[in-house]
Design an enzyme around this catalytic site. Structure first.
Site, PDB file in Angstrom:
ATOM      1  N   SER A   1       7.415  21.163  55.460  1.00  0.00           N
ATOM      2  CA  SER A   1       6.240  21.887  55.784  1.00  0.00           C
ATOM      3  C   SER A   1       6.495  22.862  56.720  1.00  0.00           C
ATOM      4  CB  SER A   1       5.342  21.171  56.074  1.00  0.00           C
ATOM      5  OG  SER A   1       4.005  21.597  56.062  1.00  0.00           O
TER       6      SER A   1
ATOM      7  N   HIS B   1       6.051  23.487  51.598  1.00  0.00           N
ATOM      8  CA  HIS B   1       4.551  23.737  51.701  1.00  0.00           C
ATOM      9  C   HIS B   1       4.349  25.423  52.111  1.00  0.00           C
ATOM     10  CE1 HIS B   1       3.227  19.489  52.639  1.00  0.00           C
ATOM     11  NE2 HIS B   1       3.524  19.523  51.336  1.00  0.00           N
TER      12      HIS B   1
ATOM     13  N   ASP C   1       2.355  14.411  54.564  1.00  0.00           N
ATOM     14  CA  ASP C   1       2.856  14.325  53.216  1.00  0.00           C
ATOM     15  C   ASP C   1       4.417  13.994  53.240  1.00  0.00           C
ATOM     16  OD1 ASP C   1       2.673  14.739  50.589  1.00  0.00           O
ATOM     17  OD2 ASP C   1       3.121  17.025  50.559  1.00  0.00           O
TER      18      ASP C   1
END
Length: 340
Positions: A13, A40, A136
């Site tokens: 991310s 992401h 995540d």
């Protein structure tokens, strides 16, 4: 086309693109695996630009995949913006690119890719979690471990944003914690031809969750097979949430397909609470203003009564503002994703 003997699935991310560039630089063109990546980024990002950037630093062919593309050994695939990247079994395993429900508020979601890869490839999957904020990827690593695969985490001390690696380490029995410089050689060693694989039975609950993600939507009956209802509401669609019964990590699903770890759900509800409190402040300010206008036009006891009500509302407004401005809901935002 050679069918990959192994899958390497990577999730990252915040700070992810510099980390990915460093990682792919260390991967050999002879890698005995396909590499699938979820980074992401914003839904309107230029995915092809990011693929081209990775391609400048590796001899592996790099792709922004389309739905139905076959998996090939020694190829790298980056999840397109605002699409989940999933693995599907067949005569030759292939990729699904879908706009299914978000998981942990993300699409593409790391957990969704890791779960589908684990269900199809079992112990031949290596899951890698790199720099990033929030959580995540943690549940995804647990899915991989439950299917007999290998879990690898970037050393949090070198990660630009250590939250994702640290959360994975706190919740999953991780096999390797390494720096980016050492990760490429490690992945090559794990996936080299002739490495014995541990045969592990694929849990039925993960098969069902993977099937729900593939079809984009499930049913209440399907979710009830792996979870039980709880008095919580899905923050994305307003439906009832179900607590997943399997696995060590506390997780929740709704029947439309949204999924959350407990940490992701808590953060989401904190954000909703803050929004609701600011709406309450706005409505009370408007009520105070209306009462003030009424008091100006009033006379005698009625005017005094209005003034008392105004003072009471002011106290409530000040308490709410103090609570919000002191961070009572702990809703600090994550840093914006960067491509550099």
């Amino acid at each position: 086309m050679p069918v990959p003997a192994h899958l390497i699935v990577v999730g990252t991310s915040a700070g992810g693109m510099p980390a990915l560039v460093q990682l792919v630089t260390t991967l050999p063109a002879t890698l005995n695996a396909a590499v699938l990546i979820v980074q992401h980024f914003a839904p309107d990002s230029d995915g092809q630009h990011l693929v081209n950037r990775l391609a400048r630093h590796t001899d592996l062919p790099c792709h922004l995949p389309a739905d139905g593309d076959a998996l090939e050994t020694g190829h790298l695939y980056l999840a397109p913006p605002d699409r989940h990247l999933l693995v599907k079994d067949g005569p030759q395993p292939y990729l699904l690119v879908t706009k299914g429900p978000r998981e942990n508020n993300f699409r593409p979601a790391i957990d969704a890719l890791f779960r589908s890869a684990a269900v199809v490839y079992g112990s031949a999957v290596v899951g890698v979690v790199l720099t990033g904020m929030l959580h995540d990827g943690t549940a995804g690593l647990e899915f991989i471990k439950r299917c007999g695969g290998v879990a690898v985490v970037q050393d949090p001390y070198e990660a630009e944003y250590p939250s994702m690696p640290e959360t994975a380490l706190h919740n999953v029995d991780v096999d390797y914690v390494v720096s980016l410089a050492m990760m490429g050689p490690l992945l090559e060693e794990i996936t080299r031809p002739g490495v014995p694989e541990q045969n592990a039975e694929i849990p039925e609950d993960l098969k069902l969750e993977a099937a729900i993600a593939e079809r984009v939507v499930g049913t209440t009956e399907e979710v009830m097979r792996i979870a039980h209802p709880v008095p919580l509401t899905c923050p994305d669609c307003g439906g009832n949430l179900f607590e997943v019964d399997q696995g060590k990590l506390l997780r929740f699903r709704c029947h439309t397909g949204h999924a959350f770890t407990a940490d992701a759900l808590l953060r989401n509800t904190q954000h909703s609470l803050e929004e609701a409190l600011w709406v309450a402040v706005r409505m009370m300010e408007e009520r105070k203003n209306l009462l003030s206008s009424m008091a100006v036009r009033g006379e005698g006891p009625y005017s005094v009564q209005q003034e008392e009500r105004i003072e009471e509302i002011k106290k409530h407004i000040n308490r709410l503002r103090e609570f919000l401005l002191n961070g009572g809901t702990n809703t600090s935002a994550a840093p914006a994703e960067r491509e550099d």
